[in-house]
Design a protein around this motif. Structure first.
Motif, mmCIF file in Angstrom:
data_model
loop_
_atom_site.group_PDB
_atom_site.id
_atom_site.type_symbol
_atom_site.label_atom_id
_atom_site.label_comp_id
_atom_site.label_asym_id
_atom_site.label_seq_id
_atom_site.Cartn_x
_atom_site.Cartn_y
_atom_site.Cartn_z
ATOM 1 N N SER A 486 12.746 -10.466 11.386
ATOM 2 C CA SER A 486 12.269 -10.555 9.468
ATOM 3 C C SER A 486 12.525 -11.508 9.474
ATOM 4 N N ASN A 488 13.774 -12.913 4.919
ATOM 5 C CA ASN A 488 13.350 -12.348 3.458
ATOM 6 C C ASN A 488 12.610 -13.795 2.554
ATOM 7 N N THR A 490 10.159 -15.325 -1.022
ATOM 8 C CA THR A 490 9.946 -15.707 -2.329
ATOM 9 C C THR A 490 8.415 -16.148 -2.897
ATOM 10 N N ASN A 521 4.562 -0.033 -2.557
ATOM 11 C CA ASN A 521 5.582 -1.423 -2.348
ATOM 12 C C ASN A 521 6.045 -1.938 -1.295
ATOM 13 N N GLN A 522 5.070 -1.364 0.018
ATOM 14 C CA GLN A 522 4.287 -1.827 1.150
ATOM 15 C C GLN A 522 3.366 -2.310 1.969
ATOM 16 N N GLN A 541 7.199 -5.694 3.085
ATOM 17 C CA GLN A 541 8.309 -4.845 1.869
ATOM 18 C C GLN A 541 9.039 -5.488 0.790
ATOM 19 N N LEU A 542 9.127 -5.202 -0.725
ATOM 20 C CA LEU A 542 8.646 -5.569 -2.028
ATOM 21 C C LEU A 542 10.432 -5.295 -1.789
ATOM 22 N N LYS A 543 11.738 -6.337 -2.183
ATOM 23 C CA LYS A 543 11.920 -5.673 -2.988
ATOM 24 C C LYS A 543 13.047 -5.844 -4.032
ATOM 25 N N ALA A 544 12.837 -7.193 -5.343
ATOM 26 C CA ALA A 544 12.431 -7.347 -6.090
ATOM 27 C C ALA A 544 11.482 -7.622 -7.304
ATOM 28 N N GLU A 547 11.081 -10.780 -4.664
ATOM 29 C CA GLU A 547 11.804 -10.958 -3.398
ATOM 30 C C GLU A 547 11.005 -10.256 -1.879
ATOM 31 N N TYR A 548 10.843 -10.374 -1.232
ATOM 32 C CA TYR A 548 9.981 -9.968 -0.788
ATOM 33 C C TYR A 548 10.737 -9.925 1.028
ATOM 34 N N THR A 549 10.812 -8.781 2.238
ATOM 35 C CA THR A 549 11.105 -8.447 2.927
ATOM 36 C C THR A 549 9.387 -8.707 3.944
#
Length: 573
Positions: A486, A488, A490, A521-522, A541-544, A547-549
């Motif tokens: 995994s 993070n 952008t 969001n996934q 996965q959307l974080k912000a 920003e994605y994971t």
């Protein structure tokens, strides 16, 4: 089996015998140490798989009979310590701590060595390779390939109520030559009650046609009846019918030898029909001979039949490529993984051999993202050969192969001649065995031999699959820990999940398929490796706002780690 070790040369067989002796060494306490002594003498010349079993045998014998085997174990482990294969060296360092610890105090590994190596093992369970193919009909192409082939149809479900047993009764076929009744077509027009006539009861026509004799008999009977009265014409017609019926059993060879006899008989029958029409005023039912076709006409009509189904194209997978939506029952099930075609096919080619090193021959390659026709584990690679020189090149073919262990290669067809400025395309099949190591091989021509190196991106080592979201989540839960990677990321401004530009970019990097998700969001993507069929599960996965994971789960840790890096480099800002 211990005696067979002196004669058997197959490494897998020798390794199996050593495992059996080590597993049941308590039943042969005098033979097992002698086997270790012989293998210690030939340890350097043995194959790697045999060396690993020799180390296992040494550990098990040291635990059960240390008085006779302690020195032999030390000798074998010293040889393995300096072996050329790093797997042998690592295994020797690992196993040595169980029987020969470095410290003065026994370690926990040494104390539990018996429980680890001499534990009772459960009996193996035999499972059929067709166990997970129960959803397909037995013996069908889909059952053999374990995928839904084009045109496959499921068996109908069992009825809730049992049908009548009479449906199993087969109707007897009418006996040969028996009379069949036909309804007079003109009866209803004349106000009749649908009476039947006897041939007027018309008899079934024999398989064999009239011969020359029957045609001459019909002709003579028709000539003799031309001067008769109206009352006598009915009798003559009956005699003509009986004579035609008796002459119907003729030889099949005579029909083939006399092509004009059948046409002459048809003309005689048409004359007789005209006479009946004149005398009775009714038009009999004369079969339309123009609609009938002989065997030769049927064979010629095969050229007019259009092909059914798609045409096989090796570069795109052909008719073996499963079709999405052909199996709706399985599409909704929670435990089915179906193969699908690629969402994106690369068109850009890369250089494999330049014209300088190839003595005027240049080669480019392109991944077609389709399984090879020789093996589904192989990747189809399109090679384009171009003669950049001024002289023709002949005998272009594959030379020696320098492949890693587990890899296999299917050669392209040899090129007999390639004229100047001419290009030729061939398909190369390559099984990388889920490895990122490159494949080395030689390209030979009459001008010389060139060595090329072909390395595949990780995104080309997988094939897209589809599954349900519930099954995706269940399989991902099994791939945790070291099999999960995994990071993070952008996203770049050019990519967005809403307009599917992000999906398109991921499809270009890796041969994956999009899995519908209930979470807005996934975004889920799935594939499997070409060789071992290990699942590759990708989650974004959307974080912000941007920003994605990015998470990649795969049983092949190297494949998962490198695929994560490739996707991250392709979509990051």
């Amino acid at each position: 089996m211990a005696k067979l070790l002196d004669f058997i040369q197959v490494p897998a067989a020798r390794a199996s015998i050593l495992w059996l002796i080590g597993e049941y060494n308590d039943k042969v306490p005098k033979i097992a140490p002698d086997v270790l002594r012989k293998l210690a003498k030939s340890f350097v010349d043995e194959e790697d798989v045999v060396k690993l079993q020799v180390l296992n045998l040494a550990v098990k014998l040291y635990l059960t009979n240390p008085q006779q085997t302690e020195l032999l174990c030390q000798y074998v482990f010293n040889l393995a310590r300096y072996d050329q294969n790093y797997d042998i060296r690592d295994r020797a360092r690992f196993l040595k701590q169980f029987i020969l610890p470095t410290g003065s105090k026994p370690t926990s590994l040494a104390q539990n060595a018996r429980n680890i190596f001499l534990a009772e093992k459960p009996a193996p369970t035999l499972e059929s390779k067709y166990l997970d193919r129960k959803r397909f009909q037995l013996g069908s192409l889909s059952h053999y390939l374990n995928m839904t082939a084009n045109g496959y149809q499921d068996l109908p479900p069992f009825p809730e109520t049992a049908p009548d047993s009479s449906v199993r009764n087969v109707a007897p076929s009418p006996e040969y030559g028996h009379a069949t009744q036909t309804v007079d077509a003109g009866a209803n027009d004349n106000g009749g009650n649908g009476r039947t006539h006897d041939k007027k009861s018309q008899k079934t026509k024999s398989f064999y046609s009239d011969s020359d004799k029957s045609s001459s008999a019909d002709e003579s009977s028709s000539d003799s009846s031309s001067g008769s009265t109206g009352s006598g014409s009915g009798k003559q017609d009956e005699s003509e019918d009986s004579s035609s019926d008796s002459d119907s059993y003729s030889s099949y060879s005579e029909e083939d030898s006399s092509g004009g006899a059948s046409s002459e008989a048809d003309n005689n029958k048409s004359r007789a029909a005209n006479k009946v029409a004149k005398t009775t005023g009714k038009v009999p039912n004369v079969p339309n001979k123009a609609a009938e076709k002989n065997n030769l006409d049927l064979l010629l009509d095969l050229n007019d039949i259009p092909p059914v189904g798609p045409i096989m194209t090796p570069s795109l997978g052909g008719f073996l490529t499963p079709m999405v939506g052909t199996h709706p029952e399985n599409a909704s099930s929670n435990d089915v993984v179906d193969l699908v075609g690629p969402s994106f096919i690369p068109t850009k080619s890369s250089e494999l051999l330049n014209k300088v090193n190839g003595y005027g021959l240049g080669i480019t390659f392109r991944f077609t993202r389709a399984p090879h026709l020789y093996s589904a584990k192989m990747i189809s690679i399109e090679l384009t050969f171009t003669n950049h020189g001024n002289v023709e090149l002949t005998d272009i073919q594959l030379g020696q192969k320098g492949l890693q262990a587990g890899m296999s290669l299917n050669e392209f067809p040899p090129i007999e001649i390639l004229n100047p400025k001419q290009s030729w395309t061939g398909i190369l099949g390559l099984d990388f065995n889920d490895s990122t190591q490159p494949a080395n091989f030689e390209i030979k021509s009459i001008r010389g031999t060139s060595t090329v190196t072909l390395k595949s991106p990780v995104g080309e080592l997988i094939r897209s699959v589809i599954m349900s979201e519930a099954f995706f989540i269940a399989e991902r839960a099994k791939l945790r820990g070291m099999t999960e990677h995994s990071c993070n990321v952008t996203l770049a401004a050019d990519f967005s999940p809403q307009n599917r530009s992000l999906h398109q970019r991921i499809f270009e990097v890796a041969n994956v398929a999009n899995i519908p998700s209930t979470d807005e969001n996934q975004w889920l993507f799935a594939a499997q490796t070409m060789s071992s069929k290990s699942l590759v599960l990708i989650v974004l996965q959307l974080k912000a706002s941007s920003e994605y994971t990015l998470t990649v789960n795969c049983d092949k840790m190297v494949v998962g780690s490198m695929l994560l890096n490739e996707i991250k480099a392709a979509i990051k800002d």
